[in-house]
Design an enzyme around this catalytic site. Sequence first.
Site, short mmCIF file in Angstrom:
data_model
loop_
_atom_site.label_atom_id
_atom_site.label_comp_id
_atom_site.label_asym_id
_atom_site.label_seq_id
_atom_site.Cartn_x
_atom_site.Cartn_y
_atom_site.Cartn_z
N ASP A 416 55.42 33.15 40.24
CA ASP A 416 54.49 33.62 39.22
C ASP A 416 53.17 32.88 39.43
O ASP A 416 53.10 31.89 40.15
CB ASP A 416 55.09 33.31 37.83
CG ASP A 416 54.18 33.76 36.71
OD1 ASP A 416 53.56 34.83 36.84
OD2 ASP A 416 54.08 33.04 35.71
N PHE A 556 32.50 46.00 28.83
CA PHE A 556 33.12 45.82 30.15
C PHE A 556 34.22 46.86 30.38
O PHE A 556 34.90 47.28 29.46
CB PHE A 556 33.72 44.42 30.24
CG PHE A 556 34.86 44.31 31.19
CD1 PHE A 556 34.63 44.10 32.54
CD2 PHE A 556 36.18 44.45 30.77
CE1 PHE A 556 35.67 44.01 33.43
CE2 PHE A 556 37.23 44.37 31.64
CZ PHE A 556 36.97 44.14 32.99
N GLY A 694 51.37 39.32 36.64
CA GLY A 694 50.94 40.39 35.76
C GLY A 694 49.43 40.47 35.63
O GLY A 694 48.92 41.37 34.96
N ASP A 879 57.54 30.34 34.88
CA ASP A 879 57.57 29.50 33.69
C ASP A 879 57.67 30.27 32.39
O ASP A 879 57.75 29.67 31.32
CB ASP A 879 56.32 28.62 33.64
CG ASP A 879 55.06 29.43 33.34
OD1 ASP A 879 54.97 30.57 33.85
OD2 ASP A 879 54.19 28.94 32.61
#
Length: 1393
Positions: A416, A556, A694, A879
């Site tokens: 990750d 944005f 992600g 984690d």
Amino acid sequence: MTVPKDIPEKWFTVVLPLQRKKRLDGGKPKERRTEEERRVRANDREYNERFQYASNCIVTSKYNIITFLPVNLFEQFQEVANTYFLFLLILQLIPQISSLSWFTTIVPLALVLSITAVKDATDDYFRHKSDNQVNNRQSQVLIRGSLQKEKWMNVRVGDIIKLENNQFVAADLLLLSSSEPHGLCYIETAELDGESNMKVRQSVSVTSELGGPNNLASFNGEVVCEPPNNKLDRFCGTLYWREKKYALTNQNMLLRGCVLRNTEACYGLVIFAGPDTKLMQNSGRTKFKRTSIDRLMNTLVLWIFGFLVCMGVILAVGNAVWEREVGSLFQSYLPWDPPVDNFLFSAFLSFWSYVIILNTVVPISLYVSVEVIRLGHSYFINWDQQMFCSQCNTAAEARTTTLNEELGQVEYIFSDKTGTLTQNIMIFNKCSINGQTYGEVTDQLGTQPKRMDFSPFNPLADPDFCFYDDKLLESVKVGDSQTQEFFRLLSLCHTVMSEEKSEGELVYKAQSPDEGALVTAARNFGFVFRSRTPGTITTTEIGRTVTYSLLAILDFNNIRKRMSVIVRNPEGRIRLYCKGADTVLLERLHPCNQELMSITSDHLNEYASDGLRTLALAYRDLSEGEWEAWSENHRYADKASDYREDRLAAAYEEIEQDMMLLGATAIEDKLQEGVPETIAVLSLANIKIWVLTGDKQETAVNIGYSCKMLTDEMTEVFIISGHTVQSVRQELRKARETMIELSRTRDGGKEEGMERWGEACFMGNGFREGQEGDSTAAGGEGEGEGEEERGGGGGRKQVRCAPPPSPPPNFMDISGDFALVINGHSLAHALEADMETEFVLTACACKAVICCRVTPLQKAQVVELIKKHKKAVTLAIGDGANDISMIKSAHIGVGISGQEGIQAVLASDYSFSQFRFLQRLLLVHGRWSYLRMCRFLCYFFYKNFAFTMVHFWFGFFCGFSAQTVYDQYFITLYNIVYTSLPVLAMGIFDQDVPEQRSLEYPKLYEPGQLNLLFNKREFFICIAQGIYTSVVLFFVPYAVLSDATQSTGVPLANYQTFAVTTATALVIVVSVQIALDTGFWTVINHVFVWGSLGSYFTIMFALHSQTLFRIFPNQFNFVGSAQSTLLQPIVWLTIALATAICIVPVLAFRFLKLDLKPQLSDTVRYTQLVRQKRRKPVGHSVGGAWQGASSVSEGRLGARSGSRRSGYAFAHQEGFGELITSGKNMRLSSLALANFASRHSSSWIDTLRRKKNTHTHTPPSTSGECSPAPSCVSGSVPPLSNSSSLLGGSQDTPIEEETASAQSMQTVSASFTQTPPVLAPASEAAAPQGSAQATSAGILTPTIHGGDSPGGWTFSLGTVQEALFGWKGITTRASASNSPGPTSVAKETSQSK
């Protein structure tokens, strides 16, 4: 109420074929069809119960009190060995065929089953405890018009739940209303996607007006939506209420696992509960993990059982023949036992008797010993102080004891990003203003620069903000207009919310940590953002309060990669401020900015090459007329009913032109300590690291560069971003074709050196014979290539050369450093069945792979894909709860105990607090565990075949009567007492090289990846040695004692004497053998080895004593045998002869192997021996492998030639600008969204930067590589690092100097003609990839003699002694090296003389 059945077809594309779980609410299980749509009616449990939706109770445990014993025993007896021993136990209960007592099998079997059952019960107890803790959490449920407290397990689909601030979301909810204006609420999704920044959710406008429980009690809307699935980023449904329908999206959903933040309360309708929630849909099932050695042992047990049956058949046939031809002559006085009436039945019983007698080839003590060794290795991990984090007071923990040796075989690491590689802390590091760069602080004296104190200048400054370049503050103080405008932009152009708890105590609530870092930087330099309203922004500029009118926010999005604000200052001047990705902003500047843009671009390149997240800033002055005209266009686009986004984008594009460049910022996404060095060293160990995150693509790529997974020197970085199966397939194939083409081009440039290829042939010791100056070395030899052949002609060596390198015909021969970046939507297509091979072929040819925007389930699918196609050992590290499925799917799961809770730790096999500890876990503990287990198994099979096969040979001399050679007590105690402890000591404490060398030479890790130390070939070698030993132990005593006599003339040829002699010789031989096999002696090893040998004689004399015979005359038949036998000199001569015949060939073989084909570990031990001879060992600091890394590549990494990376837009979320201007989120909260605390830490990159001025250039050199022969599957040989230091910063004396010192030892050395190669350790090779490109793991740099002196090995007497303690392992080869950097050994030798 009529509900139309207009369910969108697109729902079905996201539906996974779900196997519905049984009901967990105490009712009987009911069969249900696969869900095609979900219908939920609010406040109507009776209606919803008809669909048999799952309750909110979750179960992750495997057993309960009733099912534990049968299910656990069933699982354990799936182990072939356990079934095998149960079968033997049944046989031993039959008295007609059993020569051994039944307790010799049932006691160890029960012990093994009990230990495993207790361990499984303990693990499942903690799962039950965790489940109960979650299921019993309290929730407020709206029942019959009032809020009632219910446990989470009792929540049902269709219930309305009240959530309060900082509470976990109990189920997947449709947000109905909130205490915030306009139905807004803020959530943290770290448990789902690992992102700790806040996200906004908003209820449907029609339900947000309902407010509290009084109105919600009468709400009876019905939701029709997609069935349960694992898609975290999408939801599609429709709300039907009061004859109207309202579209529902993911922005209206609160998912289980999220935490409500900065919102007093909200209400939600349960749509999915328990196992149907997206969190649980993404959780992988708990899998029973077994190591490759376990699987191999199961296969070997079957083979051994087949071998046992064959031996039994041979001896049974012999029994039949003997009984028929010879045994019949004894029938008159030695009749058969009553059940036996013919020779065939006698042979049948003899077969089973021999199966019992010979079963010790695989004793059950093997499995007991394996569990004890694994337990010991686990304690070593738990006790390792160098894996203890003092900051968080967390030690490493081995949460399983079954996977330790597989830590030494890892080939793929899946990591990750957020919280694992990074700390998720953004730091304002550098900036460029009007062509001047700030943040480069260099102190010629080498002292630590002083941290700036902003408090005298600005009482509102953040005390945690770190900056060291005081020139920037001076520029603000003197009133430089460009500098002040720079920080004014940062204080105005953002979507941060501010909360002032007390006078001067500001807390910023930023949607992304990037924005928080920039606004905090502006705050400290005197431009303090204080507050905002929908139409104003209030700041404090150099102590003066200024309020700007906020005219517009140009929001944005991922396409624009920038945001702008248009403000009017108190003087009435209108200005547009813009910040964004430099790749899109620089092309929108006014032409007069060319010179400044060129300088700023150089700064951006410099920042990006340092792995910083870059951002460009610009402004534009607008006249009143321009503003009015554009405002009208913007208003029209904003109100448009069709193509609203496109119209707004066009309006934004129109105004964001002809801007004036202010400068650029550089933010450091703070990596965890030691991450780049750890990745570099693990890469040198031939471990491929994939990042599965992600986060958005740009964020992940930035981190890839920061942690040196991606480098500017890589041949090419491929980005896969197709939205269809066909486009993804084309991109993958194109990437692979490009890699092959570039590899051919790369290898084609080497044709010039082919003319001298014949000179690159190797001598038998692995080194090329030649002079200094030769630069061509052959590499990539396969197993057996380059071996010497000895023929006639006076024993002259015939050298076989490796074939010349050829261009790669396919992807297997791709050479070069490539990287692959793939987005989540592309990965979804790549993981389809018909695309798996395409993806694996391309990805596995790359050095680094980064998968972005992946769901938790996709992480697990990627891991499963590599397990399926590559048959490699995988390790997953994370984690957060979003990493659990990946951790469970991998062979080994590692949890980081970080800021995202302990869910990943609870699901993991190993846990610690820092990513850098992974290096030590694998290269030290993992490699040692694998080495120890392999040596243990090799020796264990050897000693048991040597012990058992004596019975087989004896069968031919005892009429195949199933008579045992040894005393039955010796048979019982052999594996329990006499030989158990020495092999346990070796399996727990043995080492081939010290831990520092394991970290310095990562190539030592490769034998485990290639499974070289224990495989079928090694097994057969051990078996052959054991059989040879059994032949010697039987026939030598048999031959000697058959004609021997005592001093009194009495013959020694009797059964008891032969049994004692053979048993004594066996114990001595196996004790000497384990002394040879032990590479690292401790006090425990000495006590166990020599103590076991002493215990044999003590116990034997006790068992053969008169005392025990008088007490148990029927049990001890060898009375006096030991005393009478061992008093005979001929017996001791026989034992000595048998020992010599068994051991001398082993010594000779190992000595020749060490001389002719030394292994990499042999070379490391040699250099260690040289160091010890030259000086006393010096202390090695913690983490030495990465401490020395920075001393290798001392210059700044070159500027990237590719596109630059901007850090702002990537962690940000679209839509915040509209919320701010609408005023919907204007509220002061009592809770802070984020605390932007910055802590200074001298990073690895900074160290390299500080050493730039002292960097000395070393001329290029061409070096050879020494690596295990089977690993050389690639046709390319990576070049050696050009660093002039062979040992980097972790060594005190150059190896050349140490090697030269070996010459002075030649007075006591064996006269060999070869000098050892010197290894380039990881402390050099773990440099940034810019220099690590030229470094190969485990490269051996042989020292080249000047003149005609032959190269090779020089052994001191100590080395010869080491050769007596051989080490099993891989065969390594060393290539020639002619580096002009190091001083040659010949020169050192001449100087010493």
